[in-house]
Design a protein around this motif. Structure first.
Motif, mmCIF file in Angstrom:
data_model
loop_
_atom_site.group_PDB
_atom_site.id
_atom_site.type_symbol
_atom_site.label_atom_id
_atom_site.label_comp_id
_atom_site.label_asym_id
_atom_site.label_seq_id
_atom_site.Cartn_x
_atom_site.Cartn_y
_atom_site.Cartn_z
ATOM 1 N N GLY A 15 0.793 -1.232 0.000
ATOM 2 C CA GLY A 15 0.000 0.000 0.000
ATOM 3 C C GLY A 15 0.822 1.277 0.000
ATOM 4 N N SER A 16 1.869 1.337 0.840
ATOM 5 C CA SER A 16 2.623 2.596 0.924
ATOM 6 C C SER A 16 3.430 2.830 -0.364
ATOM 7 C CB SER A 16 3.549 2.590 2.143
ATOM 8 O OG SER A 16 4.437 1.505 2.060
ATOM 9 N N TYR A 45 8.071 -5.639 -1.979
ATOM 10 C CA TYR A 45 8.544 -4.264 -1.767
ATOM 11 C C TYR A 45 7.651 -3.525 -0.777
ATOM 12 C CZ TYR A 45 11.666 -4.832 -5.713
ATOM 13 O OH TYR A 45 12.667 -5.262 -6.542
ATOM 14 N N SER A 46 8.288 -2.814 0.171
ATOM 15 C CA SER A 46 7.514 -1.970 1.093
ATOM 16 C C SER A 46 8.301 -0.700 1.354
ATOM 17 C CB SER A 46 7.235 -2.727 2.392
ATOM 18 O OG SER A 46 8.423 -2.823 3.155
ATOM 19 N N GLY A 55 13.971 -3.953 4.182
ATOM 20 C CA GLY A 55 14.110 -5.381 4.457
ATOM 21 C C GLY A 55 13.613 -5.695 5.859
ATOM 22 N N VAL A 56 14.068 -6.813 6.383
ATOM 23 C CA VAL A 56 13.647 -7.240 7.716
ATOM 24 C C VAL A 56 14.716 -6.794 8.716
ATOM 25 C CG1 VAL A 56 13.037 -9.215 9.160
ATOM 26 C CG2 VAL A 56 12.458 -9.219 6.711
ATOM 27 N N ALA A 111 14.113 -5.271 14.756
ATOM 28 C CA ALA A 111 12.874 -4.776 15.385
ATOM 29 C C ALA A 111 12.257 -3.831 14.374
ATOM 30 C CB ALA A 111 13.181 -4.027 16.685
ATOM 31 N N ASP A 112 11.000 -3.436 14.600
ATOM 32 C CA ASP A 112 10.379 -2.481 13.688
ATOM 33 C C ASP A 112 11.222 -1.190 13.694
ATOM 34 O OD1 ASP A 112 8.839 -0.585 12.405
ATOM 35 O OD2 ASP A 112 6.949 -1.293 13.261
ATOM 36 N N LYS A 165 10.677 1.629 12.763
ATOM 37 C CA LYS A 165 9.958 2.875 13.083
ATOM 38 C C LYS A 165 9.777 3.026 14.598
ATOM 39 C CE LYS A 165 7.565 3.136 8.711
ATOM 40 N NZ LYS A 165 6.388 2.644 7.999
ATOM 41 N N MET A 186 8.709 -14.765 13.664
ATOM 42 C CA MET A 186 8.538 -13.305 13.775
ATOM 43 C C MET A 186 7.164 -12.888 13.247
ATOM 44 S SD MET A 186 12.248 -11.900 12.496
ATOM 45 C CE MET A 186 11.744 -10.180 12.381
ATOM 46 N N LYS A 243 4.579 -7.795 10.658
ATOM 47 C CA LYS A 243 3.849 -7.955 9.403
ATOM 48 C C LYS A 243 4.613 -7.436 8.191
ATOM 49 C CE LYS A 243 -0.099 -9.817 10.882
ATOM 50 N NZ LYS A 243 0.283 -10.898 11.738
ATOM 51 N N VAL A 244 5.916 -7.147 8.339
ATOM 52 C CA VAL A 244 6.691 -6.756 7.168
ATOM 53 C C VAL A 244 6.555 -7.852 6.106
ATOM 54 C CG1 VAL A 244 8.830 -7.638 8.217
ATOM 55 C CG2 VAL A 244 8.980 -6.011 6.352
HETATM 56 P P1 ADP Z 1 3.103 -3.054 2.897
HETATM 57 O O1 ADP Z 1 1.938 -2.151 3.133
HETATM 58 O O2 ADP Z 1 4.007 -2.606 1.813
HETATM 59 O O3 ADP Z 1 2.710 -4.496 2.765
HETATM 60 P P2 ADP Z 1 3.708 -3.391 5.651
HETATM 61 O O4 ADP Z 1 3.203 -2.203 6.425
HETATM 62 O O5 ADP Z 1 2.886 -4.624 5.658
HETATM 63 O O6 ADP Z 1 4.024 -2.916 4.180
HETATM 64 O O7 ADP Z 1 5.177 -3.800 6.138
HETATM 65 C C1 ADP Z 1 6.179 -2.828 6.249
HETATM 66 C C2 ADP Z 1 6.199 -2.275 7.669
HETATM 67 O O8 ADP Z 1 6.528 -3.328 8.576
HETATM 68 C C3 ADP Z 1 7.284 -1.238 7.894
HETATM 69 O O9 ADP Z 1 6.787 0.043 7.619
HETATM 70 C C4 ADP Z 1 7.685 -1.441 9.340
HETATM 71 O O10 ADP Z 1 7.242 -0.371 10.144
HETATM 72 C C5 ADP Z 1 6.970 -2.723 9.768
HETATM 73 N N1 ADP Z 1 7.805 -3.691 10.485
HETATM 74 C C6 ADP Z 1 7.439 -4.329 11.623
HETATM 75 N N2 ADP Z 1 8.407 -5.120 12.062
HETATM 76 C C7 ADP Z 1 9.431 -5.010 11.179
HETATM 77 C C8 ADP Z 1 10.730 -5.618 11.091
HETATM 78 N N3 ADP Z 1 11.166 -6.485 11.991
HETATM 79 N N4 ADP Z 1 11.517 -5.273 10.038
HETATM 80 C C9 ADP Z 1 11.088 -4.386 9.108
HETATM 81 N N5 ADP Z 1 9.879 -3.783 9.158
HETATM 82 C C10 ADP Z 1 9.053 -4.082 10.174
#
Ligand code: ADP
Ligand code: ASP
Ligand code: MG
Length: 401
Positions: free
Chosen positions: A15-16, A177-178, A182-183, A186-187, A189, A208, A214-215
């Protein structure tokens, strides 16, 4: 080059990544370039920005519990809008493309509206169009049931569409892609010094994702693991993104051999509900959950005194309906203002010394822990939303010290 021999790549944009027309046009440039590099390109798209949430809100303005079938008809339009717009942008660039709904892509699912599972993929139309050298755009997150009804695959389900197509088309790679590179440990953000992992095993990523990172969608990673497909998590609007490779294998050797525990990451789910039930037997509690579409048990302990459970409710179309089904006479506590902060790592939940140290670090913050659950490869602190950032940071500092 013989079109039949072109390797196929699946790219999924969340989405983003497609939130605005400018972003969508930049994706179109990138996709066309990839085709010129000699690939058969299939692009899976999500709804633009927060479109899915907006559509949900619209339906709930009419009634708090919209009928599941109509909700799926509604939500599936989010991804359809993106697929058509992207195809228009690609054709403006002189390349050939065609957009398909999940149903036209041959994604056959169970009939559980709002959280359908993929049963089979018959991507004949996609194959035909790839042979005609077209870029194929697929609306993620949706399929059709054997009763010919439109279904959706649960929140974040476009990842599932991508990986299922990667399997069915024997793709060379599947790239998700987001807005992050990558992973991370921790989040990024929430924990600003989180470190990007260049690669990790699907076993670690499944743990995880099941605890809420939910990455990548948990079932998508599970599917990749079972079908031995390598997955890449990358950043969409970046000149170069090295990303993270998720290898389709088990817990890494170093973790198995090392005498000391190697935690992988700290994770938190998007929406959770903590339930404490007094004088309730397990069967009755599970009955309630079975009738609440989309609620999943993340952790649960049943004893003579009752039941403590942490539910992942991101996929639950209506949390008030779930609350209403829980008998207030037995509910000691029902809270949606809480989240898990989970440390994931092989054997982490079996090492009392590590749990003791993590618990001490959290208590020194002065945070009230509502519950603590352990599983062999995960230790979960349930805390209020306000405390998530502080607890995540302190646990992250502990696992990366
Ligand atoms: P999309 O909408 O592209 O599917 P998501 O919002 O589902 O993207 O996944 C990306 C988000 O996952 C990032 O903005 C990040 O804040 C969050 N996130 C949570 N945990 C992690 C992690 N361990 N590594 C990377 N991103 C993470
Ligand atoms: N648009 C859906 C959601 O927001 C599916 C997805 O993005 O993967 O959950
Ligand atoms: Mg996602």
């Amino acid at each position: 080059m013989d079109e039949h021999s072109r390797p196929i790549v699946i790219q999924k944009y969340g989405g983003s990544s497609v939130a605005t027309i400018e972003k969508l046009e930049a994706i179109a440039d990138r996709v066309v370039r990839r085709q010129k590099d000699g690939y058969g390109v299939v692009v899976v798209v999500s709804a633009m920005g927060n479109k899915t949430d907006e559509l949900l809100r619209l339906a709930r303005q009419i009634t708090p519990e919209p009928p599941a079938r109509e909700l799926d008809m509604l939500l599936s339009t989010g991804e359809r809008t993106t697929m058509a717009l992207l195809s228009i942008a690609i054709q403006k660039r002189g390349a050939q493309s065609i957009s398909f709904t999940g149903s036209q892509s041959g994604i056959i699912t169970t009939d559980s509206h709002s959280h359908a599972r993929i049963i089979s993929v018959r991507p004949y139309r996609i194959q035909d169009e790839l042979e005609r050298n077209k870029i194929v755009i697929v609306a993620g997150f949706q399929g059709t049931s054997y009763k010919n009804e439109i279904t959706t695959l649960g929140r974040g389900g476009s990842d599932m569409t991508a990986i299922a197509l990667a399997g069915a088309l024997s793709a060379e790679s599947c790239e998700i892609y987001s807005d992050v590179d990558g992973v991370y440990t921790a989040d990024p953000k929430v924990v600003l010094d989180a470190q990007k992992l260049d690669e990790l095993s699907s076993a670690e990523m499944i743990e995880m994702a099941q605890h809420g990172a939910k990455v990548l969608h948990d079932e998508a990673v599970l599917y990749a693991h079972r079908h031995q497909i390598a997955l890449y998590a990358k950043k969409s609007h970046a000149e170069k993104s090295s990303g993270t490779l998720i290898r389709p294998d088990g817990w890494p050797d170093y973790a198995l051999k090392a005498a000391q525990i190697h935690p992988t990451a700290i994770v938190t789910a998007k929406k959770t509900m903590f339930v404490r039930m007094n004088d309730t037997n397990t069967a009755d509690f599970l009955d309630i959950l079975e009738h609440c579409d989309g609620a999943r048990v993340m952790d649960m302990v049943a004893s003579n005194g009752g039941i403590d459970a942490l539910l992942d409710i991101w996929n639950c179309p209506d949390e008030d309906a779930l609350k209403a089904r829980i008998d207030p006479a037995h509910a000691g506590c029902i809270r949606c203002d809480v989240r898990n902060v989970t440390a994931v790592g092989l054997d982490i939940g079996r090492c009392t010394d590590i749990i003791r140290k993590m618990n001490q670090a959290v208590s020194e913050l002065g945070v009230g822990v509502i519950a603590l659950f352990t599983q062999p490869n995960a230790v979960t602190f349930v805390v209020t939303l306000d405390d998530v950032a502080a607890v995540s940071n302190v646990l992250h500092a502990f696992i990366t010290q």
